[in-house]
Design an enzyme around this catalytic site. Structure first.
Site, PDB file in Angstrom:
ATOM      1  N   HIS A 126      -5.430 -92.446  -3.528  1.00 56.79           N
ATOM      2  CA  HIS A 126      -5.191 -93.082  -4.834  1.00 56.79           C
ATOM      3  C   HIS A 126      -4.793 -94.531  -4.655  1.00 56.79           C
ATOM      4  O   HIS A 126      -4.370 -94.939  -3.574  1.00 56.79           O
ATOM      5  CB  HIS A 126      -4.084 -92.329  -5.586  1.00 56.79           C
ATOM      6  CG  HIS A 126      -2.753 -92.402  -4.918  1.00 56.79           C
ATOM      7  ND1 HIS A 126      -1.879 -93.444  -5.103  1.00 56.79           N
ATOM      8  CD2 HIS A 126      -2.146 -91.561  -4.031  1.00 56.79           C
ATOM      9  CE1 HIS A 126      -0.790 -93.239  -4.386  1.00 56.79           C
ATOM     10  NE2 HIS A 126      -0.921 -92.106  -3.708  1.00 56.79           N
ATOM     11  N   MET A 146      -2.986 -86.214   1.696  1.00 60.26           N
ATOM     12  CA  MET A 146      -2.595 -86.850   0.430  1.00 60.26           C
ATOM     13  C   MET A 146      -3.869 -87.181  -0.352  1.00 60.26           C
ATOM     14  O   MET A 146      -4.829 -87.689   0.229  1.00 60.26           O
ATOM     15  CB  MET A 146      -1.796 -88.133   0.676  1.00 60.26           C
ATOM     16  CG  MET A 146      -1.177 -88.694  -0.597  1.00 60.26           C
ATOM     17  SD  MET A 146      -0.245 -90.220  -0.371  1.00 60.26           S
ATOM     18  CE  MET A 146      -1.546 -91.407  -0.595  1.00 60.26           C
ATOM     19  N   ASP A 181       1.012 -85.572  -4.836  1.00 62.31           N
ATOM     20  CA  ASP A 181      -0.297 -85.733  -4.183  1.00 62.31           C
ATOM     21  C   ASP A 181      -0.309 -85.231  -2.745  1.00 62.31           C
ATOM     22  O   ASP A 181      -1.258 -85.481  -2.012  1.00 62.31           O
ATOM     23  CB  ASP A 181      -0.729 -87.211  -4.241  1.00 62.31           C
ATOM     24  CG  ASP A 181       0.330 -88.157  -3.701  1.00 62.31           C
ATOM     25  OD1 ASP A 181       1.269 -87.695  -3.015  1.00 62.31           O
ATOM     26  OD2 ASP A 181       0.220 -89.373  -3.970  1.00 62.31           O
ATOM     27  N   ASP A 186       6.224 -85.171  -3.575  1.00 61.24           N
ATOM     28  CA  ASP A 186       5.239 -85.968  -4.296  1.00 61.24           C
ATOM     29  C   ASP A 186       4.136 -85.033  -4.790  1.00 61.24           C
ATOM     30  O   ASP A 186       3.841 -84.016  -4.151  1.00 61.24           O
ATOM     31  CB  ASP A 186       4.626 -87.019  -3.365  1.00 61.24           C
ATOM     32  CG  ASP A 186       5.567 -88.201  -3.144  1.00 61.24           C
ATOM     33  OD1 ASP A 186       6.676 -88.186  -3.694  1.00 61.24           O
ATOM     34  OD2 ASP A 186       5.175 -89.124  -2.411  1.00 61.24           O
ATOM     35  N   ARG A 196      -2.338 -97.760  -6.113  1.00 62.73           N
ATOM     36  CA  ARG A 196      -0.988 -97.819  -6.661  1.00 62.73           C
ATOM     37  C   ARG A 196      -1.061 -97.748  -8.185  1.00 62.73           C
ATOM     38  O   ARG A 196      -1.951 -98.328  -8.806  1.00 62.73           O
ATOM     39  CB  ARG A 196      -0.276 -99.111  -6.233  1.00 62.73           C
ATOM     40  CG  ARG A 196       1.229 -98.941  -6.248  1.00 62.73           C
ATOM     41  CD  ARG A 196       1.968-100.216  -5.931  1.00 62.73           C
ATOM     42  NE  ARG A 196       1.767-100.723  -4.576  1.00 62.73           N
ATOM     43  CZ  ARG A 196       2.302-100.219  -3.472  1.00 62.73           C
ATOM     44  NH1 ARG A 196       3.064 -99.148  -3.554  1.00 62.73           N
ATOM     45  NH2 ARG A 196       2.096-100.770  -2.306  1.00 62.73           N
ATOM     46  N   GLU A 219      13.590 -96.021  -1.779  1.00 63.24           N
ATOM     47  CA  GLU A 219      14.478 -94.900  -2.122  1.00 63.24           C
ATOM     48  C   GLU A 219      14.498 -93.818  -1.052  1.00 63.24           C
ATOM     49  O   GLU A 219      15.539 -93.199  -0.806  1.00 63.24           O
ATOM     50  CB  GLU A 219      14.097 -94.313  -3.499  1.00 63.24           C
ATOM     51  CG  GLU A 219      12.958 -93.306  -3.551  1.00 63.24           C
ATOM     52  CD  GLU A 219      11.596 -93.852  -3.166  1.00 63.24           C
ATOM     53  OE1 GLU A 219      11.428 -95.081  -3.148  1.00 63.24           O
ATOM     54  OE2 GLU A 219      10.701 -93.043  -2.874  1.00 63.24           O
ATOM     55  N   ASP A 220      13.368 -93.638  -0.359  1.00 71.04           N
ATOM     56  CA  ASP A 220      13.342 -92.613   0.704  1.00 71.04           C
ATOM     57  C   ASP A 220      14.175 -93.064   1.907  1.00 71.04           C
ATOM     58  O   ASP A 220      14.858 -92.254   2.548  1.00 71.04           O
ATOM     59  CB  ASP A 220      11.899 -92.250   1.092  1.00 71.04           C
ATOM     60  CG  ASP A 220      11.010 -93.467   1.301  1.00 71.04           C
ATOM     61  OD1 ASP A 220      11.482 -94.612   1.120  1.00 71.04           O
ATOM     62  OD2 ASP A 220       9.838 -93.283   1.666  1.00 71.04           O
ATOM     63  N   TRP A 245       8.185 -99.226  -6.754  1.00 71.16           N
ATOM     64  CA  TRP A 245       7.852 -98.524  -5.508  1.00 71.16           C
ATOM     65  C   TRP A 245       8.694 -99.031  -4.330  1.00 71.16           C
ATOM     66  O   TRP A 245       8.906-100.229  -4.185  1.00 71.16           O
ATOM     67  CB  TRP A 245       6.361 -98.715  -5.209  1.00 71.16           C
ATOM     68  CG  TRP A 245       5.882 -97.889  -4.050  1.00 71.16           C
ATOM     69  CD1 TRP A 245       5.384 -96.619  -4.096  1.00 71.16           C
ATOM     70  CD2 TRP A 245       5.867 -98.286  -2.687  1.00 71.16           C
ATOM     71  NE1 TRP A 245       5.077 -96.197  -2.833  1.00 71.16           N
ATOM     72  CE2 TRP A 245       5.359 -97.199  -1.943  1.00 71.16           C
ATOM     73  CE3 TRP A 245       6.252 -99.452  -2.002  1.00 71.16           C
ATOM     74  CZ2 TRP A 245       5.204 -97.235  -0.568  1.00 71.16           C
ATOM     75  CZ3 TRP A 245       6.104 -99.488  -0.620  1.00 71.16           C
ATOM     76  CH2 TRP A 245       5.584 -98.381   0.083  1.00 71.16           C
TER      77      TRP A 245
HETATM   78  N1  UDH Z   1       4.230 -90.892  -9.216  1.00 69.66           N
HETATM   79  C1  UDH Z   1       3.621 -90.484 -10.399  1.00 69.66           C
HETATM   80  N2  UDH Z   1       3.138 -91.395 -11.263  1.00 69.66           N
HETATM   81  C2  UDH Z   1       3.213 -92.736 -11.002  1.00 69.66           C
HETATM   82  C3  UDH Z   1       3.814 -93.149  -9.807  1.00 69.66           C
HETATM   83  C4  UDH Z   1       4.296 -92.213  -8.924  1.00 69.66           C
HETATM   84  O1  UDH Z   1       3.506 -89.288 -10.675  1.00 69.66           O
HETATM   85  O2  UDH Z   1       2.748 -93.520 -11.838  1.00 69.66           O
HETATM   86  C5  UDH Z   1       4.865 -89.887  -8.358  1.00 69.66           C
HETATM   87  C6  UDH Z   1       3.888 -88.944  -7.712  1.00 69.66           C
HETATM   88  O3  UDH Z   1       4.499 -87.712  -7.488  1.00 69.66           O
HETATM   89  C7  UDH Z   1       3.610 -89.661  -6.415  1.00 69.66           C
HETATM   90  C8  UDH Z   1       4.992 -90.145  -6.049  1.00 69.66           C
HETATM   91  O4  UDH Z   1       5.553 -90.518  -7.284  1.00 69.66           O
HETATM   92  O5  UDH Z   1       3.024 -88.836  -5.454  1.00 69.66           O
HETATM   93  C9  UDH Z   1       5.027 -91.289  -5.054  1.00 69.66           C
HETATM   94  O6  UDH Z   1       4.230 -92.377  -5.504  1.00 69.66           O
HETATM   95  P1  UDH Z   1       2.932 -92.846  -4.710  1.00 69.66           P
HETATM   96  O7  UDH Z   1       2.056 -91.681  -4.485  1.00 69.66           O
HETATM   97  O8  UDH Z   1       2.330 -93.987  -5.432  1.00 69.66           O
HETATM   98  O9  UDH Z   1       3.539 -93.328  -3.344  1.00 69.66           O
HETATM   99  P2  UDH Z   1       2.687 -93.595  -2.035  1.00 69.66           P
HETATM  100  O10 UDH Z   1       3.649 -94.058  -1.020  1.00 69.66           O
HETATM  101  O11 UDH Z   1       1.711 -94.739  -2.514  1.00 69.66           O
HETATM  102  O12 UDH Z   1       1.758 -92.501  -1.699  1.00 69.66           O
HETATM  103  C10 UDH Z   1       1.783 -95.968  -2.077  1.00 69.66           C
HETATM  104  C11 UDH Z   1       0.783 -96.769  -2.839  1.00 69.66           C
HETATM  105  C12 UDH Z   1      -0.575 -96.520  -2.307  1.00 69.66           C
HETATM  106  C13 UDH Z   1      -1.411 -97.743  -2.413  1.00 69.66           C
HETATM  107  C14 UDH Z   1      -2.507 -97.608  -1.422  1.00 69.66           C
HETATM  108  C15 UDH Z   1      -3.416 -98.785  -1.479  1.00 69.66           C
HETATM  109  N3  UDH Z   1      -4.315 -98.730  -0.358  1.00 69.66           N
HETATM  110 MN    MN Z   2       0.830 -91.009  -2.867  1.00 69.54          MN
END
Ligand code: UDH
Ligand code: MN
Length: 353
Positions: free
Chosen positions: A297, A294, A204, A202, A299, A267-268, A264
């Protein structure tokens, strides 16, 4: 008179020999002629004489081979020794913060002298143990990418891999598909170089310890085991998200990532199931080495949690043979080689959001 002339001649000859010796020892320890002292030199006289031969180009080489060695490190001389198992430059725990504003130019200034176009690097003084492609799924996360590049390039250099960074951008505004972008990154990277290992990260996530190696192991590797967002714990035992590494062989054994997880989630976990279903297990660093930060951010737009994804996991054993790297279809729209990364914009035929 003749005798005096002879003495002067002897004096100047001795002077030039002394000058030569000083020059030799000075240049041996300086980084001017080589990026650093070749590690193979540590092995004694043979290596030293080899190095001296190279310095003065005394080995029998094709006319442009020596030149190539300096300008294109990817084809450096075969006389280098393999990089050691114990990496000499690692520092251990790292301070990671995302409050500073970083521009791509700031990052370029820090690391570009060590990089080849496209975000490539290989250790200058030894042969890397693995050729590693780092694949980052991406869309509209430029701030995160700057932090990632700022921290990861120096870490990856200290880890002495032969690596390249690929940022795989999903073209358009359709529903995001992280896993399909990973597959596209794998396929595109292999068109450029015979990578043996693929790290899928990812954008981030930044490791807080450089002993967490971005390379492949006997089993598929889960690197991001202790993320700050999960209080430096695994959210559940089978978690296999964030940053993972698979050898080409391991990746092909599970038919890569699924292509059908739009939006979202899931997939993992599908990847975890694929690995177990093919009789492999997961390898992980300890919970100190595996710490990550991380970037905080919300969603993203067009990447809502998809309620259909969790159900698909019951079918992984049936779907994994047809849904994967063997069924991947996408179109490359653009490839841009930045100094810090190779950017590949792909149309993955996403449904409209
Ligand atoms: N990603 C992008 N652009 C997007 C979506 C996803 O570049 O529009 C890529 C990016 O590398 C990211 C990865 O896909 O790090 C995974 O997506 P994510 O960071 O959104 O996944 P994570 O599990 O987030 O970190 C969950 C949503 C967080 C919401 C938190 C609310 N409190
Ligand atoms: Mn993330």
């Amino acid at each position: 008179m003749l005798r005096k002339l002879f003495h002067i001649l002897v004096f100047f000859s001795l002077l030039s020999v002394a000058y030569f010796v000083v020059f030799l020892f000075h240049s041996r320890n300086s980084t001017l002629f080589f990026f650093t002292k070749p590690q193979s030199m540590e092995n004694g006289n043979d290596a030293l004489s080899q190095w001296i031969k190279e310095l003065f180009n005394l080995t029998t080489k094709a006319p442009n081979e020596g030149q190539e060695k300096i300008h294109v490190p990817r084809t450096m001389s075969k006389t280098l020794g393999p990089c050691p198992d114990t990496l000499p430059n690692l520092v251990g725990p790292l301070y990671v913060e995302f409050d500073s504003t970083r521009t791509l130019d700031d990052v370029r200034k820090e690391v570009e002298s060590h990089l080849q176009e496209g975000g490539q690097h290989k250790p200058p003084d030894c042969i890397a143990q693995q050729k590693v492609a780092i694949i980052i799924p991406f869309r509209n996360r430029h701030e995160h990418l700057k932090h990632w590049l700022y921290y990861l390039h120096p870490i990856l250099m200290r880890q002495q891999s032969d690596y390249s960074v690929y940022v795989i951008n999903q073209d358009g505004e359709g529903v995001f598909n992280r896993a399909k972008l990973m597959n596209a990154g794998y396929a595109e990277a292999l068109k450029e170089y015979d990578f043996e290992c693929f790290v899928f990260s990812d954008v981030d996530l930044v490791p807080m310890d450089d002993r967490n190696l971005y390379r492949c192991f006997d089993s598929p590797r889960h690197l991001a085991v202790a993320m700050d967002k999960f209080n430096f714990h695994l959210p559940y035992d089978h978690y296999f998200g964030g940053v993972i590494a698979l050898s080409k062989e391991q990746f092909l054994k599970i038919n890569g990532f699924p292509n059908t997880y739009w939006g979202w989630g899931g997939e993992d976990d599908d990847m975890y199931k694929r690995i177990i279903l093919r009789g492999m297990s997961i390898s992980r660093p300890d919970m100190v080495t595996g710490k990550y930060r991380m970037v905080k951010h919300k969603r993203d737009l067009h990447n809502e949690a998809n309620p259909r994804n969790p159900d698909k996991l019951h079918q992984t054993h049936l779907t994994m043979n047809e849904d994967g790297i063997n069924s991947l279809k996408y179109t490359v729209k653009e490839i841009v080689r930045d100094k810090l990364f190779t950017y590949i914009n792909v149309d993955i035929h996403a449904p409209p959001s």
